[in-house]
Write a protein that holds these residues in place. Structure first.
Motif, PDB file in Angstrom:
ATOM      1  N   TRP A  44     -26.975 -20.989 -21.321  1.00 30.50           N
ATOM      2  CA  TRP A  44     -26.192 -19.787 -21.635  1.00 30.50           C
ATOM      3  C   TRP A  44     -26.612 -19.301 -23.006  1.00 30.50           C
ATOM      4  O   TRP A  44     -26.800 -20.090 -23.926  1.00 30.50           O
ATOM      5  CB  TRP A  44     -24.692 -20.086 -21.642  1.00 30.50           C
ATOM      6  CG  TRP A  44     -24.190 -20.582 -20.331  1.00 30.50           C
ATOM      7  CD1 TRP A  44     -23.892 -19.832 -19.230  1.00 30.50           C
ATOM      8  CD2 TRP A  44     -23.920 -21.935 -19.965  1.00 30.50           C
ATOM      9  NE1 TRP A  44     -23.476 -20.637 -18.202  1.00 30.50           N
ATOM     10  CE2 TRP A  44     -23.475 -21.944 -18.633  1.00 30.50           C
ATOM     11  CE3 TRP A  44     -24.012 -23.157 -20.626  1.00 30.50           C
ATOM     12  CZ2 TRP A  44     -23.123 -23.090 -17.954  1.00 30.50           C
ATOM     13  CZ3 TRP A  44     -23.669 -24.313 -19.967  1.00 30.50           C
ATOM     14  CH2 TRP A  44     -23.229 -24.269 -18.634  1.00 30.50           C
ATOM     15  N   ASP A  47     -23.571 -13.372 -26.733  1.00 32.55           N
ATOM     16  CA  ASP A  47     -22.114 -13.292 -26.862  1.00 32.55           C
ATOM     17  C   ASP A  47     -21.390 -13.346 -25.522  1.00 32.55           C
ATOM     18  O   ASP A  47     -20.433 -14.102 -25.357  1.00 32.55           O
ATOM     19  CB  ASP A  47     -21.710 -12.007 -27.606  1.00 32.55           C
ATOM     20  CG  ASP A  47     -21.958 -12.096 -29.101  1.00 32.55           C
ATOM     21  OD1 ASP A  47     -21.947 -13.220 -29.638  1.00 32.55           O
ATOM     22  OD2 ASP A  47     -22.166 -11.040 -29.718  1.00 32.55           O
ATOM     23  N   VAL A  48     -21.832 -12.550 -24.566  1.00 29.65           N
ATOM     24  CA  VAL A  48     -21.112 -12.448 -23.290  1.00 29.65           C
ATOM     25  C   VAL A  48     -21.155 -13.773 -22.519  1.00 29.65           C
ATOM     26  O   VAL A  48     -20.119 -14.306 -22.131  1.00 29.65           O
ATOM     27  CB  VAL A  48     -21.670 -11.291 -22.429  1.00 29.65           C
ATOM     28  CG1 VAL A  48     -21.023 -11.269 -21.058  1.00 29.65           C
ATOM     29  CG2 VAL A  48     -21.450  -9.955 -23.139  1.00 29.65           C
ATOM     30  N   ALA A  49     -22.346 -14.291 -22.292  1.00 30.75           N
ATOM     31  CA  ALA A  49     -22.489 -15.531 -21.519  1.00 30.75           C
ATOM     32  C   ALA A  49     -21.862 -16.719 -22.237  1.00 30.75           C
ATOM     33  O   ALA A  49     -21.191 -17.546 -21.619  1.00 30.75           O
ATOM     34  CB  ALA A  49     -23.959 -15.805 -21.224  1.00 30.75           C
ATOM     35  N   TYR A  50     -22.081 -16.791 -23.545  1.00 33.81           N
ATOM     36  CA  TYR A  50     -21.564 -17.917 -24.321  1.00 33.81           C
ATOM     37  C   TYR A  50     -20.037 -17.908 -24.339  1.00 33.81           C
ATOM     38  O   TYR A  50     -19.401 -18.939 -24.165  1.00 33.81           O
ATOM     39  CB  TYR A  50     -22.133 -17.863 -25.743  1.00 33.81           C
ATOM     40  CG  TYR A  50     -21.804 -19.065 -26.587  1.00 33.81           C
ATOM     41  CD1 TYR A  50     -22.563 -20.226 -26.487  1.00 33.81           C
ATOM     42  CD2 TYR A  50     -20.740 -19.049 -27.481  1.00 33.81           C
ATOM     43  CE1 TYR A  50     -22.272 -21.339 -27.258  1.00 33.81           C
ATOM     44  CE2 TYR A  50     -20.441 -20.148 -28.259  1.00 33.81           C
ATOM     45  CZ  TYR A  50     -21.207 -21.296 -28.149  1.00 33.81           C
ATOM     46  OH  TYR A  50     -20.909 -22.391 -28.904  1.00 33.81           O
ATOM     47  N   THR A  51     -19.457 -16.740 -24.523  1.00 34.35           N
ATOM     48  CA  THR A  51     -17.995 -16.621 -24.550  1.00 34.35           C
ATOM     49  C   THR A  51     -17.410 -16.879 -23.164  1.00 34.35           C
ATOM     50  O   THR A  51     -16.378 -17.541 -23.025  1.00 34.35           O
ATOM     51  CB  THR A  51     -17.576 -15.230 -25.059  1.00 34.35           C
ATOM     52  OG1 THR A  51     -18.119 -15.050 -26.370  1.00 34.35           O
ATOM     53  CG2 THR A  51     -16.066 -15.084 -25.106  1.00 34.35           C
ATOM     54  N   ALA A  52     -18.077 -16.387 -22.127  1.00 34.54           N
ATOM     55  CA  ALA A  52     -17.575 -16.546 -20.758  1.00 34.54           C
ATOM     56  C   ALA A  52     -17.513 -18.014 -20.344  1.00 34.54           C
ATOM     57  O   ALA A  52     -16.564 -18.427 -19.673  1.00 34.54           O
ATOM     58  CB  ALA A  52     -18.438 -15.759 -19.782  1.00 34.54           C
ATOM     59  N   ILE A  53     -18.497 -18.817 -20.730  1.00 36.99           N
ATOM     60  CA  ILE A  53     -18.498 -20.217 -20.310  1.00 36.99           C
ATOM     61  C   ILE A  53     -17.462 -21.027 -21.095  1.00 36.99           C
ATOM     62  O   ILE A  53     -16.900 -21.977 -20.577  1.00 36.99           O
ATOM     63  CB  ILE A  53     -19.906 -20.856 -20.401  1.00 36.99           C
ATOM     64  CG1 ILE A  53     -19.930 -22.192 -19.663  1.00 36.99           C
ATOM     65  CG2 ILE A  53     -20.373 -21.027 -21.828  1.00 36.99           C
ATOM     66  CD1 ILE A  53     -19.604 -22.142 -18.209  1.00 36.99           C
ATOM     67  N   GLY A  54     -17.183 -20.642 -22.334  1.00 34.51           N
ATOM     68  CA  GLY A  54     -16.165 -21.346 -23.110  1.00 34.51           C
ATOM     69  C   GLY A  54     -16.495 -22.819 -23.266  1.00 34.51           C
ATOM     70  O   GLY A  54     -17.623 -23.200 -23.565  1.00 34.51           O
ATOM     71  N   TRP A  56     -17.643 -25.694 -21.799  1.00 39.96           N
ATOM     72  CA  TRP A  56     -18.348 -26.092 -20.583  1.00 39.96           C
ATOM     73  C   TRP A  56     -18.154 -27.577 -20.296  1.00 39.96           C
ATOM     74  O   TRP A  56     -17.834 -28.357 -21.179  1.00 39.96           O
ATOM     75  CB  TRP A  56     -19.836 -25.742 -20.685  1.00 39.96           C
ATOM     76  CG  TRP A  56     -20.486 -26.206 -21.943  1.00 39.96           C
ATOM     77  CD1 TRP A  56     -20.645 -25.504 -23.096  1.00 39.96           C
ATOM     78  CD2 TRP A  56     -21.035 -27.501 -22.200  1.00 39.96           C
ATOM     79  NE1 TRP A  56     -21.261 -26.262 -24.051  1.00 39.96           N
ATOM     80  CE2 TRP A  56     -21.513 -27.510 -23.532  1.00 39.96           C
ATOM     81  CE3 TRP A  56     -21.168 -28.660 -21.449  1.00 39.96           C
ATOM     82  CZ2 TRP A  56     -22.109 -28.631 -24.108  1.00 39.96           C
ATOM     83  CZ3 TRP A  56     -21.765 -29.762 -22.029  1.00 39.96           C
ATOM     84  CH2 TRP A  56     -22.228 -29.729 -23.338  1.00 39.96           C
ATOM     85  N   ASP A  60     -20.317 -27.756 -15.033  1.00 33.71           N
ATOM     86  CA  ASP A  60     -20.854 -26.430 -15.356  1.00 33.71           C
ATOM     87  C   ASP A  60     -22.350 -26.505 -15.620  1.00 33.71           C
ATOM     88  O   ASP A  60     -23.113 -25.642 -15.177  1.00 33.71           O
ATOM     89  CB  ASP A  60     -20.164 -25.834 -16.594  1.00 33.71           C
ATOM     90  CG  ASP A  60     -18.706 -25.509 -16.373  1.00 33.71           C
ATOM     91  OD1 ASP A  60     -18.337 -25.097 -15.254  1.00 33.71           O
ATOM     92  OD2 ASP A  60     -17.924 -25.683 -17.333  1.00 33.71           O
TER      93      ASP A  60
END
Length: 72
Positions: A44, A47-54, A56, A60
């Motif tokens: 990941w 910003d978007v992908a990293y924040t979405a996975i939280g 992990w 995951d």
């Protein structure tokens, strides 16, 4: 952790062994270091992908490696 693959498009790779997973909050990037490759695999990034996975989990990571492998 081992991740087994079953992709008829790429039968040469049947599994990878994850040695470690590095979570770099500053760069917003999570990478997997695997035994079978000398480099690392970006799981990941951004910003978007990293924040979405939280936060992990190992599951995951396994699912992401399967997703990456099956799309190649």
């Amino acid at each position: 952790m081992e991740v087994n693959f079953n992709n008829p498009k790429n039968p040469a790779i049947t599994k990878v062994t994850v040695k470690r997973v590095v979570d770099n909050n500053e760069k917003k990037k999570v990478t997997a270091h695997v035994k079978e490759f000398s480099g690392k695999i970006t799981l990941w990034e951004g910003d978007v992908a990293y924040t979405a996975i939280g936060q992990w989990t190992d599951t995951d990571v396994q699912n992401r490696l399967l997703e990456i492998y099956n799309n190649n």
